[in-house]
Scaffold this motif. Structure first.
Motif, PDB file in Angstrom:
ATOM      1  N   GLY A  57       0.790  -1.217   0.000  1.00 23.02           N
ATOM      2  CA  GLY A  57       0.000   0.000   0.000  1.00 23.02           C
ATOM      3  C   GLY A  57       0.825   1.271   0.000  1.00 23.02           C
ATOM      4  N   ALA A  58       2.160   1.146  -0.006  1.00 20.73           N
ATOM      5  CA  ALA A  58       3.024   2.315   0.034  1.00 20.73           C
ATOM      6  C   ALA A  58       3.136   2.968  -1.346  1.00 20.73           C
ATOM      7  CB  ALA A  58       4.409   1.914   0.532  1.00 20.73           C
ATOM      8  N   LEU A  59       3.653   4.181  -1.363  1.00 16.10           N
ATOM      9  CA  LEU A  59       3.869   4.899  -2.610  1.00 16.10           C
ATOM     10  C   LEU A  59       4.829   4.113  -3.502  1.00 16.10           C
ATOM     11  CD1 LEU A  59       3.687   7.573  -4.323  1.00 16.10           C
ATOM     12  CD2 LEU A  59       5.726   8.310  -3.058  1.00 16.10           C
ATOM     13  N   ASP A  60       4.456   3.921  -4.756  1.00 14.26           N
ATOM     14  CA  ASP A  60       5.318   3.184  -5.681  1.00 14.26           C
ATOM     15  C   ASP A  60       6.582   3.971  -5.987  1.00 14.26           C
ATOM     16  OD1 ASP A  60       3.666   1.021  -5.816  1.00 14.26           O
ATOM     17  OD2 ASP A  60       2.637   1.648  -7.625  1.00 14.26           O
ATOM     18  N   PHE A  61       6.419   5.144  -6.559  1.00  8.00           N
ATOM     19  CA  PHE A  61       7.572   5.985  -6.861  1.00  8.00           C
ATOM     20  C   PHE A  61       7.100   7.372  -7.285  1.00  8.00           C
ATOM     21  CE2 PHE A  61       6.235   4.563 -10.978  1.00  8.00           C
ATOM     22  CZ  PHE A  61       6.651   5.524 -11.889  1.00  8.00           C
ATOM     23  N   THR A  62       8.021   8.318  -7.232  1.00  5.85           N
ATOM     24  CA  THR A  62       7.789   9.677  -7.714  1.00  5.85           C
ATOM     25  C   THR A  62       8.697   9.916  -8.902  1.00  5.85           C
ATOM     26  OG1 THR A  62       7.189  10.512  -5.520  1.00  5.85           O
ATOM     27  CG2 THR A  62       7.904  12.129  -7.156  1.00  5.85           C
ATOM     28  N   LEU A  63       8.131  10.298 -10.021  1.00  4.80           N
ATOM     29  CA  LEU A  63       8.906  10.627 -11.209  1.00  4.80           C
ATOM     30  C   LEU A  63       9.045  12.141 -11.257  1.00  4.80           C
ATOM     31  CD1 LEU A  63      10.334   9.782 -13.801  1.00  4.80           C
ATOM     32  CD2 LEU A  63       8.116   9.861 -14.970  1.00  4.80           C
ATOM     33  N   GLN A  64      10.257  12.627 -11.007  1.00  4.29           N
ATOM     34  CA  GLN A  64      10.510  14.068 -10.989  1.00  4.29           C
ATOM     35  C   GLN A  64      10.998  14.506 -12.368  1.00  4.29           C
ATOM     36  OE1 GLN A  64      13.522  15.389  -8.199  1.00  4.29           O
ATOM     37  NE2 GLN A  64      12.447  17.306  -7.858  1.00  4.29           N
ATOM     38  N   VAL A  65      10.215  15.324 -13.030  1.00  3.42           N
ATOM     39  CA  VAL A  65      10.528  15.781 -14.386  1.00  3.42           C
ATOM     40  C   VAL A  65      11.023  17.222 -14.310  1.00  3.42           C
ATOM     41  CG1 VAL A  65       9.670  15.997 -16.736  1.00  3.42           C
ATOM     42  CG2 VAL A  65       8.642  14.315 -15.194  1.00  3.42           C
ATOM     43  N   LEU A  66      12.239  17.464 -14.788  1.00  8.07           N
ATOM     44  CA  LEU A  66      12.850  18.783 -14.682  1.00  8.07           C
ATOM     45  C   LEU A  66      12.842  19.510 -16.024  1.00  8.07           C
ATOM     46  CD1 LEU A  66      15.968  17.766 -12.533  1.00  8.07           C
ATOM     47  CD2 LEU A  66      13.784  18.672 -11.727  1.00  8.07           C
ATOM     48  N   ASP A  67      12.416  20.767 -15.987  1.00  6.99           N
ATOM     49  CA  ASP A  67      12.473  21.664 -17.143  1.00  6.99           C
ATOM     50  C   ASP A  67      11.558  21.229 -18.288  1.00  6.99           C
ATOM     51  OD1 ASP A  67      13.440  24.022 -18.190  1.00  6.99           O
ATOM     52  OD2 ASP A  67      15.068  23.063 -19.296  1.00  6.99           O
ATOM     53  N   TYR A  68      10.516  20.488 -17.975  1.00  4.50           N
ATOM     54  CA  TYR A  68       9.547  20.073 -18.994  1.00  4.50           C
ATOM     55  C   TYR A  68       8.236  19.687 -18.314  1.00  4.50           C
ATOM     56  CZ  TYR A  68       7.312  17.537 -22.784  1.00  4.50           C
ATOM     57  OH  TYR A  68       6.420  17.120 -23.737  1.00  4.50           O
ATOM     58  N   PRO A  69       7.092  20.110 -18.887  1.00  8.36           N
ATOM     59  CA  PRO A  69       6.909  20.984 -20.039  1.00  8.36           C
ATOM     60  C   PRO A  69       7.153  22.449 -19.666  1.00  8.36           C
ATOM     61  CG  PRO A  69       4.792  20.395 -19.115  1.00  8.36           C
ATOM     62  CD  PRO A  69       5.809  19.616 -18.347  1.00  8.36           C
ATOM     63  N   ALA A  70       7.647  23.250 -20.632  1.00 13.05           N
ATOM     64  CA  ALA A  70       7.974  24.644 -20.368  1.00 13.05           C
ATOM     65  C   ALA A  70       7.029  25.612 -21.062  1.00 13.05           C
ATOM     66  CB  ALA A  70       9.419  24.930 -20.798  1.00 13.05           C
ATOM     67  N   THR A  71       6.436  25.200 -22.163  1.00 12.47           N
ATOM     68  CA  THR A  71       5.533  26.076 -22.913  1.00 12.47           C
ATOM     69  C   THR A  71       4.112  25.536 -22.867  1.00 12.47           C
ATOM     70  OG1 THR A  71       5.819  24.892 -25.019  1.00 12.47           O
ATOM     71  CG2 THR A  71       7.435  26.613 -24.484  1.00 12.47           C
ATOM     72  N   ALA A  72       3.179  26.394 -23.235  1.00 10.98           N
ATOM     73  CA  ALA A  72       1.777  25.967 -23.268  1.00 10.98           C
ATOM     74  C   ALA A  72       1.578  24.852 -24.293  1.00 10.98           C
ATOM     75  CB  ALA A  72       0.879  27.164 -23.606  1.00 10.98           C
ATOM     76  N   GLU A  73       2.326  24.918 -25.401  1.00  9.56           N
ATOM     77  CA  GLU A  73       2.228  23.886 -26.422  1.00  9.56           C
ATOM     78  C   GLU A  73       2.731  22.540 -25.894  1.00  9.56           C
ATOM     79  OE1 GLU A  73       1.986  27.778 -28.115  1.00  9.56           O
ATOM     80  OE2 GLU A  73       3.546  26.867 -26.861  1.00  9.56           O
ATOM     81  N   GLU A  74       3.840  22.572 -25.150  1.00  5.52           N
ATOM     82  CA  GLU A  74       4.367  21.331 -24.579  1.00  5.52           C
ATOM     83  C   GLU A  74       3.408  20.761 -23.540  1.00  5.52           C
ATOM     84  OE1 GLU A  74       9.205  21.942 -25.043  1.00  5.52           O
ATOM     85  OE2 GLU A  74       8.232  22.394 -23.129  1.00  5.52           O
ATOM     86  N   PHE A  75       2.765  21.639 -22.785  1.00  7.66           N
ATOM     87  CA  PHE A  75       1.778  21.162 -21.816  1.00  7.66           C
ATOM     88  C   PHE A  75       0.649  20.416 -22.520  1.00  7.66           C
ATOM     89  CE2 PHE A  75      -2.417  21.918 -19.992  1.00  7.66           C
ATOM     90  CZ  PHE A  75      -2.290  21.240 -18.795  1.00  7.66           C
ATOM     91  N   GLU A  76       0.166  20.981 -23.621  1.00  5.99           N
ATOM     92  CA  GLU A  76      -0.915  20.335 -24.358  1.00  5.99           C
ATOM     93  C   GLU A  76      -0.464  18.990 -24.932  1.00  5.99           C
ATOM     94  OE1 GLU A  76      -3.961  21.024 -24.319  1.00  5.99           O
ATOM     95  OE2 GLU A  76      -3.772  22.942 -23.270  1.00  5.99           O
ATOM     96  N   GLU A  77       0.818  18.889 -25.336  1.00  4.93           N
ATOM     97  CA  GLU A  77       1.343  17.615 -25.829  1.00  4.93           C
ATOM     98  C   GLU A  77       1.338  16.567 -24.718  1.00  4.93           C
ATOM     99  OE1 GLU A  77       5.186  18.426 -27.330  1.00  4.93           O
ATOM    100  OE2 GLU A  77       4.492  19.457 -29.143  1.00  4.93           O
ATOM    101  N   VAL A  78       1.756  16.976 -23.520  1.00  5.08           N
ATOM    102  CA  VAL A  78       1.763  16.061 -22.378  1.00  5.08           C
ATOM    103  C   VAL A  78       0.342  15.634 -22.038  1.00  5.08           C
ATOM    104  CG1 VAL A  78       2.256  15.880 -19.902  1.00  5.08           C
ATOM    105  CG2 VAL A  78       3.907  16.967 -21.426  1.00  5.08           C
ATOM    106  N   ARG A  79      -0.571  16.570 -22.100  1.00  2.00           N
ATOM    107  CA  ARG A  79      -1.972  16.276 -21.800  1.00  2.00           C
ATOM    108  C   ARG A  79      -2.555  15.309 -22.822  1.00  2.00           C
ATOM    109  NH1 ARG A  79      -6.465  21.052 -20.880  1.00  2.00           N
ATOM    110  NH2 ARG A  79      -8.074  19.793 -19.868  1.00  2.00           N
ATOM    111  N   ALA A  80      -2.268  15.565 -24.115  1.00  2.11           N
ATOM    112  CA  ALA A  80      -2.797  14.711 -25.178  1.00  2.11           C
ATOM    113  C   ALA A  80      -2.200  13.309 -25.130  1.00  2.11           C
ATOM    114  CB  ALA A  80      -2.524  15.347 -26.536  1.00  2.11           C
TER     115      ALA A  80
END
Length: 210
Positions: free
Chosen positions: A111-134
């Protein structure tokens, strides 16, 4: 990244400007940390933009975009821990059937936390955010936390040349400006506050670290 004033080398009168990139510092410290015997037991996995770019160009991710590379990385880490949990459960079931006890070090609490994925410097733009969302990254994660490292940067006086600065001359007039939040943060803020209940962004959180 932002600029700060630091003492000049050789005892110079005028402080020099040095660029500080917190994301790179965090990534360097994480990479320098010794890996456990079982890499899958890590609860913190760090990846930066350059690593995502390299992963996107590999055949493994089969995507060609940073968003798909991020999704591939998250899925690979998640699948590895899912297999580890299944193996631990199997060993415990066998030990119980044989009247023994499983090793105390055979795995973490299910039941413990599996892991945390720390993503650095991404997404930086609104377009990159939409790519991550899509790409469905937000739906894959149990919770998404976005941290913006706020800072004040120092801007050099236009036309100033440190090499030609004469001893005793007036120091340059430097400006200080608060670093603007990346456009992706505004896009995430709007998406979080308009997210439908049950969607991946419904549990997202935005924090500013001063």
């Amino acid at each position: 990244a932002f600029a700060v004033e630091a003492p000049a080398e050789g005892g110079g009168e005028v402080p020099v400007l040095r660029t500080v990139d917190p994301c790179q510092l965090i990534a360097a410290r994480a990479k320098a940390a010794p890996l456990p015997e079982d890499p899958v037991s890590r609860t913190l996995v760090v990846i930066d933009r350059e690593e995502l770019k390299a992963l996107s160009e590999s055949e493994a991710s089969a995507g060609g975009s940073l968003a798909k590379a991020l999704l591939f990385k998250a899925q690979r880490e998640s699948d590895a821990r899912r297999r580890r949990k299944a193996n631990v459960a199997r060993r415990r079931a066998i030990a119980a059937a044989e009247g023994g006890e499983a090793s105390a070090s055979d795995g973490a609490d299910p039941g413990a936390l599996d892991f945390t994925l720390q993503v650095l410097d991404y997404p930086a733009t609104a377009e990159e955010f939409e790519e991550v969302r899509a790409a469905g990254v937000f739906d894959l994660s149990g919770s998404w936390v976005s941290a913006f490292l706020s800072a004040t940067t120092v801007l050099e006086e236009p036309g100033y040349d440190a090499a030609s600065h004469e001893a005793g001359a007036a120091p340059p007039h430097r400006q200080r400006r608060v670093v603007d939040a990346p456009p992706a943060l505004g896009a995430l803020y709007n998406a979080v506050h308009t997210a439908e209940v049950g969607s991946g962004l419904a549990d997202a959180t935005i924090r500013t670290v001063p």
